[in-house]
Motif scaffolding. Structure first.
Motif, PDB file in Angstrom:
ATOM      1  N   PHE A  59       0.801  -1.220   0.000  1.00  0.00           N
ATOM      2  CA  PHE A  59       0.000   0.000   0.000  1.00  0.00           C
ATOM      3  C   PHE A  59       0.837   1.275   0.000  1.00  0.00           C
ATOM      4  CE2 PHE A  59      -3.139  -3.071   1.624  1.00  0.00           C
ATOM      5  CZ  PHE A  59      -4.220  -2.764   0.806  1.00  0.00           C
ATOM      6  N   VAL A  60       2.087   1.193   0.404  1.00  0.00           N
ATOM      7  CA  VAL A  60       2.971   2.368   0.383  1.00  0.00           C
ATOM      8  C   VAL A  60       4.254   1.984  -0.356  1.00  0.00           C
ATOM      9  CG1 VAL A  60       3.967   4.246   1.741  1.00  0.00           C
ATOM     10  CG2 VAL A  60       2.042   2.944   2.654  1.00  0.00           C
ATOM     11  N   PRO A  61       4.176   1.768  -1.663  1.00  0.00           N
ATOM     12  CA  PRO A  61       5.368   1.313  -2.408  1.00  0.00           C
ATOM     13  C   PRO A  61       6.476   2.359  -2.365  1.00  0.00           C
ATOM     14  CG  PRO A  61       3.611   1.957  -3.916  1.00  0.00           C
ATOM     15  CD  PRO A  61       3.009   1.962  -2.541  1.00  0.00           C
ATOM     16  N   GLU A  62       7.696   1.868  -2.312  1.00  0.00           N
ATOM     17  CA  GLU A  62       8.864   2.742  -2.255  1.00  0.00           C
ATOM     18  C   GLU A  62       9.069   3.455  -3.590  1.00  0.00           C
ATOM     19  OE1 GLU A  62      13.563   2.374  -0.901  1.00  0.00           O
ATOM     20  OE2 GLU A  62      12.417   0.584  -1.431  1.00  0.00           O
ATOM     21  N   THR A  63       9.394   4.724  -3.516  1.00  0.00           N
ATOM     22  CA  THR A  63       9.733   5.485  -4.718  1.00  0.00           C
ATOM     23  C   THR A  63      11.176   5.189  -5.101  1.00  0.00           C
ATOM     24  OG1 THR A  63       8.207   7.253  -4.115  1.00  0.00           O
ATOM     25  CG2 THR A  63       9.912   7.777  -5.735  1.00  0.00           C
ATOM     26  N   ARG A  64      11.376   4.695  -6.299  1.00  0.00           N
ATOM     27  CA  ARG A  64      12.724   4.325  -6.744  1.00  0.00           C
ATOM     28  C   ARG A  64      13.190   5.287  -7.821  1.00  0.00           C
ATOM     29  NH1 ARG A  64      14.200  -1.734  -6.111  1.00  0.00           N
ATOM     30  NH2 ARG A  64      15.937  -0.919  -7.294  1.00  0.00           N
ATOM     31  N   HIS A  65      14.310   5.941  -7.546  1.00  0.00           N
ATOM     32  CA  HIS A  65      14.909   6.846  -8.517  1.00  0.00           C
ATOM     33  C   HIS A  65      15.921   6.084  -9.365  1.00  0.00           C
ATOM     34  CE1 HIS A  65      13.077  10.249  -6.498  1.00  0.00           C
ATOM     35  NE2 HIS A  65      13.545   9.797  -5.343  1.00  0.00           N
ATOM     36  N   THR A  66      16.069   6.507 -10.592  1.00  0.00           N
ATOM     37  CA  THR A  66      17.106   5.959 -11.460  1.00  0.00           C
ATOM     38  C   THR A  66      17.915   7.111 -12.034  1.00  0.00           C
ATOM     39  OG1 THR A  66      15.635   5.940 -13.378  1.00  0.00           O
ATOM     40  CG2 THR A  66      15.741   3.924 -12.060  1.00  0.00           C
ATOM     41  N   GLY A  67      19.085   6.760 -12.536  1.00  0.00           N
ATOM     42  CA  GLY A  67      19.938   7.775 -13.138  1.00  0.00           C
ATOM     43  C   GLY A  67      21.276   7.853 -12.439  1.00  0.00           C
ATOM     44  N   ILE A  68      22.199   8.542 -13.067  1.00  0.00           N
ATOM     45  CA  ILE A  68      23.563   8.678 -12.558  1.00  0.00           C
ATOM     46  C   ILE A  68      23.848  10.155 -12.320  1.00  0.00           C
ATOM     47  CG2 ILE A  68      26.014   8.305 -13.071  1.00  0.00           C
ATOM     48  CD1 ILE A  68      25.153   5.936 -14.817  1.00  0.00           C
ATOM     49  N   ALA A 126      34.134   0.565 -16.150  1.00  0.00           N
ATOM     50  CA  ALA A 126      33.071  -0.029 -15.329  1.00  0.00           C
ATOM     51  C   ALA A 126      31.843  -0.315 -16.181  1.00  0.00           C
ATOM     52  CB  ALA A 126      32.719   0.903 -14.179  1.00  0.00           C
ATOM     53  N   GLU A 127      31.178  -1.434 -15.895  1.00  0.00           N
ATOM     54  CA  GLU A 127      29.960  -1.820 -16.598  1.00  0.00           C
ATOM     55  C   GLU A 127      28.760  -1.530 -15.695  1.00  0.00           C
ATOM     56  OE1 GLU A 127      30.077  -5.797 -18.104  1.00  0.00           O
ATOM     57  OE2 GLU A 127      32.193  -5.644 -18.705  1.00  0.00           O
ATOM     58  N   ILE A 128      27.893  -0.652 -16.150  1.00  0.00           N
ATOM     59  CA  ILE A 128      26.736  -0.229 -15.364  1.00  0.00           C
ATOM     60  C   ILE A 128      25.470  -0.776 -16.012  1.00  0.00           C
ATOM     61  CG2 ILE A 128      25.537   1.722 -14.345  1.00  0.00           C
ATOM     62  CD1 ILE A 128      28.466   1.464 -13.458  1.00  0.00           C
ATOM     63  N   GLY A 129      24.651  -1.469 -15.242  1.00  0.00           N
ATOM     64  CA  GLY A 129      23.436  -2.082 -15.771  1.00  0.00           C
ATOM     65  C   GLY A 129      22.334  -1.068 -16.023  1.00  0.00           C
ATOM     66  N   GLU A 152      37.905   1.076 -11.745  1.00  0.00           N
ATOM     67  CA  GLU A 152      38.022   0.293 -12.969  1.00  0.00           C
ATOM     68  C   GLU A 152      37.607  -1.164 -12.757  1.00  0.00           C
ATOM     69  OE1 GLU A 152      42.198   0.097 -11.098  1.00  0.00           O
ATOM     70  OE2 GLU A 152      40.594   1.588 -11.329  1.00  0.00           O
ATOM     71  N   GLY A 153      37.016  -1.730 -13.805  1.00  0.00           N
ATOM     72  CA  GLY A 153      36.683  -3.146 -13.825  1.00  0.00           C
ATOM     73  C   GLY A 153      35.468  -3.547 -13.027  1.00  0.00           C
ATOM     74  N   CYS A 154      34.738  -2.598 -12.484  1.00  0.00           N
ATOM     75  CA  CYS A 154      33.562  -2.938 -11.683  1.00  0.00           C
ATOM     76  C   CYS A 154      32.367  -3.273 -12.574  1.00  0.00           C
ATOM     77  CB  CYS A 154      33.194  -1.782 -10.747  1.00  0.00           C
ATOM     78  SG  CYS A 154      34.381  -1.511  -9.420  1.00  0.00           S
ATOM     79  N   LYS A 155      31.466  -4.084 -12.027  1.00  0.00           N
ATOM     80  CA  LYS A 155      30.218  -4.419 -12.710  1.00  0.00           C
ATOM     81  C   LYS A 155      29.070  -4.183 -11.745  1.00  0.00           C
ATOM     82  CE  LYS A 155      32.223  -7.899 -15.802  1.00  0.00           C
ATOM     83  NZ  LYS A 155      32.156  -9.316 -16.274  1.00  0.00           N
ATOM     84  N   ILE A 156      28.110  -3.367 -12.163  1.00  0.00           N
ATOM     85  CA  ILE A 156      26.956  -3.024 -11.338  1.00  0.00           C
ATOM     86  C   ILE A 156      25.707  -3.564 -12.027  1.00  0.00           C
ATOM     87  CG2 ILE A 156      25.720  -1.188 -10.161  1.00  0.00           C
ATOM     88  CD1 ILE A 156      28.712  -1.407  -9.389  1.00  0.00           C
ATOM     89  N   GLY A 157      24.954  -4.424 -11.351  1.00  0.00           N
ATOM     90  CA  GLY A 157      23.814  -5.091 -11.955  1.00  0.00           C
ATOM     91  C   GLY A 157      22.599  -4.203 -12.111  1.00  0.00           C
ATOM     92  N   ASP A 158      21.664  -4.674 -12.923  1.00  0.00           N
ATOM     93  CA  ASP A 158      20.426  -3.938 -13.194  1.00  0.00           C
ATOM     94  C   ASP A 158      19.670  -3.633 -11.894  1.00  0.00           C
ATOM     95  OD1 ASP A 158      21.099  -4.322 -15.833  1.00  0.00           O
ATOM     96  OD2 ASP A 158      19.580  -5.877 -16.191  1.00  0.00           O
ATOM     97  N   GLY A 159      19.108  -2.436 -11.838  1.00  0.00           N
ATOM     98  CA  GLY A 159      18.234  -2.079 -10.730  1.00  0.00           C
ATOM     99  C   GLY A 159      18.925  -1.787  -9.415  1.00  0.00           C
ATOM    100  N   THR A 160      20.234  -1.777  -9.409  1.00  0.00           N
ATOM    101  CA  THR A 160      20.970  -1.535  -8.163  1.00  0.00           C
ATOM    102  C   THR A 160      21.044  -0.045  -7.867  1.00  0.00           C
ATOM    103  OG1 THR A 160      22.242  -3.582  -8.084  1.00  0.00           O
ATOM    104  CG2 THR A 160      23.311  -1.624  -7.186  1.00  0.00           C
ATOM    105  N   ARG A 161      20.991   0.284  -6.576  1.00  0.00           N
ATOM    106  CA  ARG A 161      21.085   1.672  -6.124  1.00  0.00           C
ATOM    107  C   ARG A 161      22.340   1.846  -5.270  1.00  0.00           C
ATOM    108  NH1 ARG A 161      15.537   2.284  -3.136  1.00  0.00           N
ATOM    109  NH2 ARG A 161      15.847   0.045  -2.890  1.00  0.00           N
ATOM    110  N   ILE A 162      23.103   2.873  -5.576  1.00  0.00           N
ATOM    111  CA  ILE A 162      24.300   3.196  -4.800  1.00  0.00           C
ATOM    112  C   ILE A 162      24.162   4.646  -4.341  1.00  0.00           C
ATOM    113  CG2 ILE A 162      26.811   3.307  -4.792  1.00  0.00           C
ATOM    114  CD1 ILE A 162      26.830   1.250  -7.031  1.00  0.00           C
ATOM    115  N   GLU A 163      24.058   4.841  -3.044  1.00  0.00           N
ATOM    116  CA  GLU A 163      23.764   6.166  -2.499  1.00  0.00           C
ATOM    117  C   GLU A 163      25.027   7.023  -2.399  1.00  0.00           C
ATOM    118  OE1 GLU A 163      20.728   6.977  -2.152  1.00  0.00           O
ATOM    119  OE2 GLU A 163      19.635   5.094  -1.946  1.00  0.00           O
ATOM    120  N   ALA A 164      24.811   8.295  -2.111  1.00  0.00           N
ATOM    121  CA  ALA A 164      25.875   9.298  -2.105  1.00  0.00           C
ATOM    122  C   ALA A 164      27.066   8.882  -1.251  1.00  0.00           C
ATOM    123  CB  ALA A 164      25.324  10.628  -1.594  1.00  0.00           C
ATOM    124  N   ASN A 165      28.261   9.185  -1.779  1.00  0.00           N
ATOM    125  CA  ASN A 165      29.524   9.043  -1.053  1.00  0.00           C
ATOM    126  C   ASN A 165      29.971   7.598  -0.821  1.00  0.00           C
ATOM    127  OD1 ASN A 165      30.166  11.925  -0.499  1.00  0.00           O
ATOM    128  ND2 ASN A 165      28.238  11.822   0.633  1.00  0.00           N
TER     129      ASN A 165
END
Length: 301
Positions: free
Chosen positions: A94-103, A113-116, A129-142
């Motif tokens: 009933f209170v779904p989380e708001t999900r932001h996308t973008g860089i 780096a490979e970003i999904g 370098e060489g990192c892989k970030i999967g689809d739908g993942t969120r990485i917060e500030a800092n």
């Protein structure tokens, strides 16, 4: 937000109700609330049965099957087997989380780096370098993601987390001076993993440090080099998992618990608050407490 009738319909469709509620006014529910701050338009919950005089004046109370009602209250009693779990499920619906996308333009991401897809990368995040970030993942500030870290799908890395820094590995050279060991491993994180604020996951020396699918790591947790954490583990704030430990699936590490380097913890174990595990644990389905940690009871979680 929604009517009581909508709530009851959803709960019936999902097999949540133990029994149908008695007659009720189809009031509007506008908020989820704690027992300390109820209101006539709120949904509250109690994990334990309470004296009838303590029942809050709220729109709805999720309660245990044996909970009695206070006839002086207009509160609609919805009896369920696990109020905490049902409350969480209802909040999700009933209170779904708001999900932001973008860089963020203020993030620093190495071109290798490979970003999904459908990711969120906040301001001042560093991804090397060489990192892989999967689809739908969120990485917060800092947050800082060092080289050659692989993060799966739909993960959430909170602010200030550091993943992939070298572990605390040193040797004494010929002059008896501490010299840092070269860390050539990486970090591999599965899908649906959460790593909360200011936690650290160190890279392996040779093999990767790994965290299994759906594991949840709280704030200020130390995961040292070469550690292997299984699936669906729950690691609370301030826990320390020293180097080369193996934590099998479905374990719970309480706040401040310490796992000595090289220790193997069997699946579905609970390590109690501030407990210190010096030796490997082979017995499953058990709660361990104290310093040194000893078995105290069966783990029902």
């Amino acid at each position: 937000m929604f009517k009581i009738s909508e709530l009851i319909q959803y709960m019936n469709e999902n097999g949540m109700l133990v029994k149908e509620p008695e007659t009720y006014d189809d009031a509007e529910i506008n908020r989820f609330a704690s027992l300390q701050h109820p209101s006539c338009d709120a949904l509250c919950w109690s994990q334990k049965e309470m004296p009838v005089n303590d029942i809050p004046e709220s729109a709805v109370l999720l309660c245990q099957p044996g909970q009695e009602h206070n006839p002086e209250r207009k509160t609609v009693m919805l009896h369920v087997n696990d109020p905490r779990r049902i409350f969480g499920a209802l909040a999700h619906h009933f209170v779904p989380e708001t999900r932001h996308t973008g860089i963020s333009a203020k993030a620093v991401i190495d071109p290798t780096a490979e970003i999904g897809e459908n990711v969120y990368i906040g301001p001042y995040v560093i991804i090397e370098e060489g990192c892989k970030i999967g689809d739908g993942t969120r990485i917060e500030a800092n947050a800082v993601i060092y080289r050659n870290v692989r993060i799966g799908k739909n993960c959430h890395i909170w602010s200030g987390a550091v993943i992939g820094a070298d572990g605390h590995g040193y040797f004494l050279n010929e002059e008896k001076l501490w010299t840092r060991v070269r860390h050539m491993g990486g970090v591999v994180i599965g899908d649906n993993v959460e790593i909360k604020a200011n936690s650290c996951v160190d890279r392996g020396v040779l093999d990767d440090t790994t965290i299994g699918d759906n594991t949840k790591i709280d704030n200020l947790v130390q995961v040292a080099h070469n550690v292997v954490i299984g699936k669906n583990c729950f690691v609370a704030a301030g826990a320390i998992i020293a180097g080369s430990c193996i934590i099998e699936d479905n374990c719970w590490l309480a706040p401040g618990s310490v796992i000595r380097n090289g220790v193997h913890v069997a699946r579905h174990s609970q390590i109690g608050m501030n407990a210190v595990v010096y030796r490997s644990i082979k017995q499953t389905d058990t709660v361990y407490a104290g310093n040194p940690a000893t078995a105290v009871k069966k783990y029902e979680g």
